[in-house]
Design an enzyme around this catalytic site. Sequence first.
Site, PDB file in Angstrom:
ATOM      1  N   GLY A   1     -11.307  -3.357   5.456  1.00  0.00           N
ATOM      2  CA  GLY A   1     -11.735  -4.626   6.049  1.00  0.00           C
ATOM      3  C   GLY A   1     -12.527  -5.479   5.088  1.00  0.00           C
ATOM      4  O   GLY A   1     -12.576  -6.706   5.229  1.00  0.00           O
TER       5      GLY A   1
ATOM      6  N   GLU B   1     -10.029  -7.253   3.065  1.00  0.00           N
ATOM      7  CA  GLU B   1      -9.391  -8.229   3.961  1.00  0.00           C
ATOM      8  C   GLU B   1     -10.295  -9.441   4.201  1.00  0.00           C
ATOM      9  O   GLU B   1      -9.818 -10.575   4.283  1.00  0.00           O
ATOM     10  CB  GLU B   1      -9.008  -7.550   5.268  1.00  0.00           C
ATOM     11  CG  GLU B   1      -7.906  -6.506   5.068  1.00  0.00           C
ATOM     12  CD  GLU B   1      -7.675  -5.650   6.286  1.00  0.00           C
ATOM     13  OE1 GLU B   1      -8.594  -4.914   6.708  1.00  0.00           O
ATOM     14  OE2 GLU B   1      -6.564  -5.688   6.825  1.00  0.00           O
TER      15      GLU B   1
ATOM     16  N   GLU C   1      -6.780   2.402   4.163  1.00  0.00           N
ATOM     17  CA  GLU C   1      -6.583   2.787   5.563  1.00  0.00           C
ATOM     18  C   GLU C   1      -5.661   3.997   5.723  1.00  0.00           C
ATOM     19  O   GLU C   1      -5.848   4.822   6.604  1.00  0.00           O
ATOM     20  CB  GLU C   1      -6.030   1.606   6.371  1.00  0.00           C
ATOM     21  CG  GLU C   1      -7.034   0.513   6.676  1.00  0.00           C
ATOM     22  CD  GLU C   1      -7.134  -0.537   5.585  1.00  0.00           C
ATOM     23  OE1 GLU C   1      -6.609  -0.303   4.484  1.00  0.00           O
ATOM     24  OE2 GLU C   1      -7.765  -1.578   5.838  1.00  0.00           O
TER      25      GLU C   1
HETATM   26  C1  LIG Z   1     -18.556  -0.408  18.620  1.00  0.00           C
HETATM   27  C2  LIG Z   1     -17.448  -1.127  17.878  1.00  0.00           C
HETATM   28  C3  LIG Z   1     -17.572  -0.955  16.374  1.00  0.00           C
HETATM   29  C4  LIG Z   1     -16.465  -1.670  15.604  1.00  0.00           C
HETATM   30  C5  LIG Z   1     -16.456  -1.303  14.149  1.00  0.00           C
HETATM   31  C6  LIG Z   1     -15.216  -1.888  13.480  1.00  0.00           C
HETATM   32  C7  LIG Z   1     -13.972  -1.204  14.017  1.00  0.00           C
HETATM   33  C8  LIG Z   1     -12.780  -1.941  13.611  1.00  0.00           C
HETATM   34  C9  LIG Z   1     -11.489  -1.300  14.110  1.00  0.00           C
HETATM   35  C10 LIG Z   1     -10.274  -1.913  13.466  1.00  0.00           C
HETATM   36  C11 LIG Z   1     -10.384  -1.904  11.955  1.00  0.00           C
HETATM   37  C12 LIG Z   1      -9.088  -2.181  11.284  1.00  0.00           C
HETATM   38  C13 LIG Z   1      -9.202  -2.815   9.946  1.00  0.00           C
HETATM   39  C14 LIG Z   1     -10.112  -2.180   8.919  1.00  0.00           C
HETATM   40  C15 LIG Z   1     -10.066  -0.842   8.599  1.00  0.00           C
HETATM   41  C16 LIG Z   1     -10.961  -0.279   7.576  1.00  0.00           C
HETATM   42  O1  LIG Z   1     -11.680  -0.969   6.864  1.00  0.00           O
HETATM   43  S1  LIG Z   1     -10.937   1.419   7.409  1.00  0.00           S
HETATM   44  C17 LIG Z   1     -12.254   1.776   6.259  1.00  0.00           C
HETATM   45  C18 LIG Z   1     -11.864   1.454   4.837  1.00  0.00           C
HETATM   46  N1  LIG Z   1     -12.921   1.822   3.925  1.00  0.00           N
HETATM   47  C19 LIG Z   1     -13.026   3.035   3.352  1.00  0.00           C
HETATM   48  O2  LIG Z   1     -12.230   3.912   3.590  1.00  0.00           O
HETATM   49  C20 LIG Z   1     -14.177   3.245   2.389  1.00  0.00           C
HETATM   50  C21 LIG Z   1     -15.078   4.363   2.868  1.00  0.00           C
HETATM   51  N2  LIG Z   1     -16.169   4.583   1.944  1.00  0.00           N
HETATM   52  C22 LIG Z   1     -15.970   5.253   0.754  1.00  0.00           C
HETATM   53  O3  LIG Z   1     -14.883   5.617   0.375  1.00  0.00           O
HETATM   54  C23 LIG Z   1     -17.204   5.490  -0.091  1.00  0.00           C
HETATM   55  O4  LIG Z   1     -18.329   5.340   0.737  1.00  0.00           O
HETATM   56  C24 LIG Z   1     -17.325   4.502  -1.267  1.00  0.00           C
HETATM   57  C25 LIG Z   1     -17.276   3.081  -0.787  1.00  0.00           C
HETATM   58  C26 LIG Z   1     -16.212   4.781  -2.277  1.00  0.00           C
HETATM   59  C27 LIG Z   1     -18.679   4.732  -1.941  1.00  0.00           C
HETATM   60  O5  LIG Z   1     -18.816   6.117  -2.242  1.00  0.00           O
HETATM   61  P1  LIG Z   1     -20.237   6.686  -2.708  1.00  0.00           P
HETATM   62  O6  LIG Z   1     -20.773   5.829  -3.791  1.00  0.00           O
HETATM   63  O7  LIG Z   1     -20.063   8.145  -2.923  1.00  0.00           O
HETATM   64  O8  LIG Z   1     -21.194   6.436  -1.469  1.00  0.00           O
HETATM   65  P2  LIG Z   1     -21.156   7.214  -0.068  1.00  0.00           P
HETATM   66  O9  LIG Z   1     -22.174   8.294  -0.074  1.00  0.00           O
HETATM   67  O10 LIG Z   1     -19.753   7.568   0.308  1.00  0.00           O
HETATM   68  O11 LIG Z   1     -21.605   6.035   0.938  1.00  0.00           O
HETATM   69  C28 LIG Z   1     -22.975   5.664   1.051  1.00  0.00           C
HETATM   70  C29 LIG Z   1     -23.258   5.574   2.528  1.00  0.00           C
HETATM   71  O12 LIG Z   1     -22.445   4.497   3.077  1.00  0.00           O
HETATM   72  C30 LIG Z   1     -21.651   5.027   4.122  1.00  0.00           C
HETATM   73  N3  LIG Z   1     -20.376   4.341   4.202  1.00  0.00           N
HETATM   74  C31 LIG Z   1     -19.587   4.015   3.161  1.00  0.00           C
HETATM   75  N4  LIG Z   1     -18.463   3.404   3.609  1.00  0.00           N
HETATM   76  C32 LIG Z   1     -18.555   3.319   4.957  1.00  0.00           C
HETATM   77  C33 LIG Z   1     -17.713   2.778   5.997  1.00  0.00           C
HETATM   78  N5  LIG Z   1     -16.587   2.155   5.748  1.00  0.00           N
HETATM   79  N6  LIG Z   1     -18.142   2.937   7.276  1.00  0.00           N
HETATM   80  C34 LIG Z   1     -19.319   3.542   7.559  1.00  0.00           C
HETATM   81  N7  LIG Z   1     -20.195   4.057   6.617  1.00  0.00           N
HETATM   82  C35 LIG Z   1     -19.778   3.940   5.328  1.00  0.00           C
HETATM   83  C36 LIG Z   1     -21.502   6.499   3.814  1.00  0.00           C
HETATM   84  O13 LIG Z   1     -21.159   7.199   4.983  1.00  0.00           O
HETATM   85  C37 LIG Z   1     -22.862   6.828   3.281  1.00  0.00           C
HETATM   86  O14 LIG Z   1     -23.743   6.946   4.377  1.00  0.00           O
HETATM   87  P3  LIG Z   1     -24.860   8.145   4.379  1.00  0.00           P
HETATM   88  O15 LIG Z   1     -24.087   9.427   4.260  1.00  0.00           O
HETATM   89  O16 LIG Z   1     -25.567   8.007   5.699  1.00  0.00           O
HETATM   90  O17 LIG Z   1     -25.722   7.885   3.179  1.00  0.00           O
END
Ligand SMILES: CCCCCCCCCCCCC/C=C/C(=O)SCCNC(=O)CCNC(=O)[C@H](O)C(C)(C)COP(=O)(O)OP(=O)(O)OC[C@H]1O[C@@H](n2cnc3c(N)ncnc32)[C@H](O)[C@@H]1OP(=O)(O)O
Length: 270
Positions: free
Chosen positions: A120, A123, A143
């Site tokens: 997102g 996007e 995704e």
């Molecule tokens: C009540 C309603 C709520 C609605 C919410 C929206 C819903 C929408 C539904 C429809 C959506 C469709 C369209 C979109 C879809 C998407 O976007 S899917 C998600 C795509 N993104 C990812 O897959 C990336 C995920 N994150 C990572 O891969 C890694 O975090 C990173 C970005 C590569 C960074 O890695 P690193 O440096 O190792 O840091 P981390 O330790 O992983 O992250 C730090 C903390 O941040 C948290 N975090 C990271 N990304 C997300 C995320 N996308 N959502 C939630 N939290 C995230 C991660 O968990 C860490 O948190 P802590 O462990 O608490 O420190």
Amino acid sequence: MDLGTFETLLVEQDGDALVVTVNRPSAMNALAGQVIADLETLTLAVESQVGSDGRWPVKGIIVTGAGDKAFVAGADIVEMQSMSPDEGEAYSRRMQGVTERLEALPLPVIAAVNGFALGGGCELAMACDWIYASDNARFGQPEVSLGLVPGFGGSVRMARRVGAAMARELIFTGRMVKADEALRIGLVNRVYADPAALLEGAKATVAELATKSPVAVAACKALMSEVAPLPVPEGLDREAQAFRRAFETEDKVEGVRAFVAKEKPAFPGR
Ligand SMILES: CCCCCCCCCCCCC/C=C/C(=O)SCCNC(=O)CCNC(=O)[C@H](O)C(C)(C)COP(=O)(O)OP(=O)(O)OC[C@H]1O[C@@H](n2cnc3c(N)ncnc32)[C@H](O)[C@@H]1OP(=O)(O)O
């Protein structure tokens, strides 16, 4: 430009630029439900303040992320865990609406991608008129790694930015793209050394936009969106109609007058 206060966004006017910062750095600025709600409220508020004439309080919007690790790392995966298919679709459509309003605003919207722009987040950036990135930026639509498909417009907009084949590769593999590759494939217009230089660069572009006719810039944005899906002959016809409308503006009178008088134009914005 007073747009109110938001739980998850920092919104400030800096000269001619409105800088919107997604502010959830502890979660990589992930799009939780509250962020989507705040973005929806913000785009509606901007719409209400940028009227039909061009005397708008700002001349461009910059969207960026808090901190220097993430722009927006996607929708909030933690919140998605407890979400029903109906809720997922509802949030998909809600954020799609935000992206459409960004595209419809009569102002240039620049994404200043200062880190991870994933799912997102990528996007959101592609709903802006163009993307600048810092060298640490990473783009992707991961995704498929979550058993999902893009849900905020990536399946529609990515191909229009990088071409169908590259869009398919990126969406099918979910792989990350570094800033230099993003520049090469046309996803990004410019790359800056670091997030600070990125923000300054985006603000400099808004300052440049502020010297142009706001009416003409808005007309170009609307026209280019209108003709994008059209066959060339129909698009050319719409362009000729828009050209005629431009001739009817005070900005055109001032722009042509200033050139002939060898002066800088003072566009009235109507
Ligand atoms: C009540 C309603 C709520 C609605 C919410 C929206 C819903 C929408 C539904 C429809 C959506 C469709 C369209 C979109 C879809 C998407 O976007 S899917 C998600 C795509 N993104 C990812 O897959 C990336 C995920 N994150 C990572 O891969 C890694 O975090 C990173 C970005 C590569 C960074 O890695 P690193 O440096 O190792 O840091 P981390 O330790 O992983 O992250 C730090 C903390 O941040 C948290 N975090 C990271 N990304 C997300 C995320 N996308 N959502 C939630 N939290 C995230 C991660 O968990 C860490 O948190 P802590 O462990 O608490 O420190």
